[in-house]
Design an enzyme around this catalytic site. Structure first.
Site, PDB file in Angstrom:
ATOM      1  N   THR A 212       0.835  -1.201   0.000  1.00  0.00           N
ATOM      2  CA  THR A 212       0.000   0.000   0.000  1.00  0.00           C
ATOM      3  C   THR A 212       0.871   1.252   0.000  1.00  0.00           C
ATOM      4  OG1 THR A 212      -1.725  -1.163   1.153  1.00  0.00           O
ATOM      5  CG2 THR A 212      -1.650   1.200   1.528  1.00  0.00           C
ATOM      6  N   ARG A 240     -14.110  -7.933  -0.240  1.00  0.00           N
ATOM      7  CA  ARG A 240     -13.403  -7.532   0.987  1.00  0.00           C
ATOM      8  C   ARG A 240     -12.843  -6.103   0.865  1.00  0.00           C
ATOM      9  NH1 ARG A 240      -7.904  -5.790   2.267  1.00  0.00           N
ATOM     10  NH2 ARG A 240      -7.464  -6.398   4.408  1.00  0.00           N
ATOM     11  N   GLY A 242     -10.406  -3.367   2.982  1.00  0.00           N
ATOM     12  CA  GLY A 242      -9.449  -3.295   4.090  1.00  0.00           C
ATOM     13  C   GLY A 242      -9.568  -1.990   4.856  1.00  0.00           C
ATOM     14  N   THR A 263      -0.320   0.956   6.907  1.00  0.00           N
ATOM     15  CA  THR A 263      -0.162  -0.151   5.970  1.00  0.00           C
ATOM     16  C   THR A 263       0.036  -1.432   6.763  1.00  0.00           C
ATOM     17  OG1 THR A 263       1.153  -1.125   4.210  1.00  0.00           O
ATOM     18  CG2 THR A 263       2.319   0.352   5.713  1.00  0.00           C
ATOM     19  N   GLY A 266      -5.079  -5.256   7.185  1.00  0.00           N
ATOM     20  CA  GLY A 266      -6.165  -4.306   7.358  1.00  0.00           C
ATOM     21  C   GLY A 266      -7.203  -4.655   8.401  1.00  0.00           C
TER      22      GLY A 266
HETATM   23  N1  ASP Z   1      -3.796  -2.389   4.655  1.00  0.00           N
HETATM   24  C1  ASP Z   1      -4.027  -2.915   3.345  1.00  0.00           C
HETATM   25  C2  ASP Z   1      -5.255  -3.787   3.383  1.00  0.00           C
HETATM   26  O1  ASP Z   1      -5.412  -4.545   4.324  1.00  0.00           O
HETATM   27  C3  ASP Z   1      -2.893  -3.733   2.825  1.00  0.00           C
HETATM   28  C4  ASP Z   1      -1.552  -3.094   2.916  1.00  0.00           C
HETATM   29  O2  ASP Z   1      -1.350  -2.151   3.673  1.00  0.00           O
HETATM   30  O3  ASP Z   1      -0.654  -3.519   2.191  1.00  0.00           O
HETATM   31  O4  ASP Z   1      -6.016  -3.760   2.454  1.00  0.00           O
END
Ligand code: ASP
Length: 345
Positions: A212, A240, A242, A263, A266
């Site tokens: 992310t 889904r 996040g 990040t 999630g």
């Molecule tokens: N936080 C993001 C999610 O769960 C994923 C990530 O941060 O890479 O969608």
């Protein structure tokens, strides 16, 4: 604006060092910025199982160069005195357009083989916020989140409705395949084979990669702004969503305390309201930004088994970038013009 022009603009001498940290690289300030109010910026390109052994020297350099480019684009906008939201959007768009990150081009695939993108932005002056979730055809999800914040009475729009709104706002739409990359396709095949063989669901399958992107800034007007954009998690199913588009979890900003972009896994960031909790601990417990961010990321989340990290900035321009994973792509320029670019622990 090209990178070269930017570097000249900033009067910056850059050597893309091969060390894990480019520290003590200062952005030369011109005389007019001496008396200017403080500005600062931090960005991330995701946290996860990112170790030196996992990256080739070329990949390491490519990530550092792209982080630096995004950072400098945002910083130049802050130097010019623009509102922090413009810096956040522009820095994030550099990363959305790069296949290196899990946002925009380079977004991970869903189990069904598509891309569903999430993004959000929050402006700390009036706690205005905008988000889009599960969008498939918006070229820049962070721009759509900004449009929701500035041009709609809503905070979060999802799916086809969000895409219609973005089109009405004049934002570019693209076929979903625009976000395809071979690397993420291979990651999907690997994830699916593990999920299908073990008949496990995604939450038990811990080998997905994060990536992310996010940015937090302090602008010359004293505004704190945060933004986050993502493709979510590899092989996600059933629509889904996040934490990234969830205000208070993936993104939060309040001029009186701090701005945070998250990040990581999630589901945990939603359950623990990570971004808002960091700012609340500053307000109610009187903790410093560093103390509050460390507490939430390295104590609360670790105890809950939630992996990931945050970038955070406070009203004085202090920056904290804690993470509890092996690495987090991150970069910042502090109020003294000192630039940091780092990947590993
Ligand atoms: N936080 C993001 C999610 O769960 C994923 C990530 O941060 O890479 O969608």
């Amino acid at each position: 604006m090209s990178r070269i022009v930017l570097l000249r603009l900033l009067g910056l001498h850059l050597a893309l060092a091969s060390t894990s940290l480019i520290a003590d690289t200062s952005v030369a300030k011109n005389s007019s910025t001496h008396s200017s109010p403080p500005i600062a910026i931090a960005i991330h390109g995701g946290a996860g199982t990112i170790t030196k052994a996992n990256l080739t020297a070329e990949q390491d350099q490519a990530y550092r160069a792209k982080l630096q480019e995004a950072l400098l684009v945002g910083y130049a906008i802050l130097q010019a005195g623009h509102d922090g939201q413009d810096a956040v959007i522009s820095a994030i768009q550099v990363m959305e357009q790069s296949p290196l990150f899990n946002a925009g081009i380079g977004a991970v695939y869903t189990y069904a083989g598509e891309h569903e993108l999430d993004a959000s932005i929050m402006h700390g002056a009036l706690r205005q916020a905008g988000a889009v979730a599960g969008v498939k055809t918006i070229a820049s999800p962070i721009a759509a989140a900004q449009a929701v914040m500035n041009h709609s009475p809503h905070v979060m729009l999802s799916g086809v409705g969000a895409e219609t709104f973005a089109q009405e706002q004049g934002l570019s739409s693209v076929p979903n395949s625009t976000f395809n990359t071979e690397r993420r396709y291979n990651a999907l095949q690997k994830a699916k084979s593990v999920i299908d063989a073990k008949q496990t669901d995604l939450l038990q399958y811990q080998d997905y990669k994060y990536g992310t992107v996010g940015a937090v800034v302090l602008d010359q007007q004293g505004n704190l702004v945060a933004g986050t954009s993502t493709g979510g998690m590899t092989a996600k199913r059933y629509g889904r969503i996040g934490d990234s588009p969830v205000i208070g979890s993936g993104t939060f900003a309040d001029n009186s305390s701090c701005a945070v972009s998250s990040t990581g896994h999630g589901e945990y960031f939603i359950r623990y309201q990570v971004a808002a909790d960091i700012c609340a601990r500053m307000t109610y417990q009187g903790l410093s930004l560093e103390q509050a961010a460390q507490k939430v990321v390295n104590e609360v989340l670790v105890e809950a088994d939630g992996s990931g990290g945050v970038i955070a900035i406070d009203h004085a321009g202090n920056i904290a970038m804690p993470f509890n994973t092996e690495g987090m792509y991150r970069a910042s320029i502090d109020v003294h013009g000192k630039m940091t670019i780092a990947i590993y622990k």
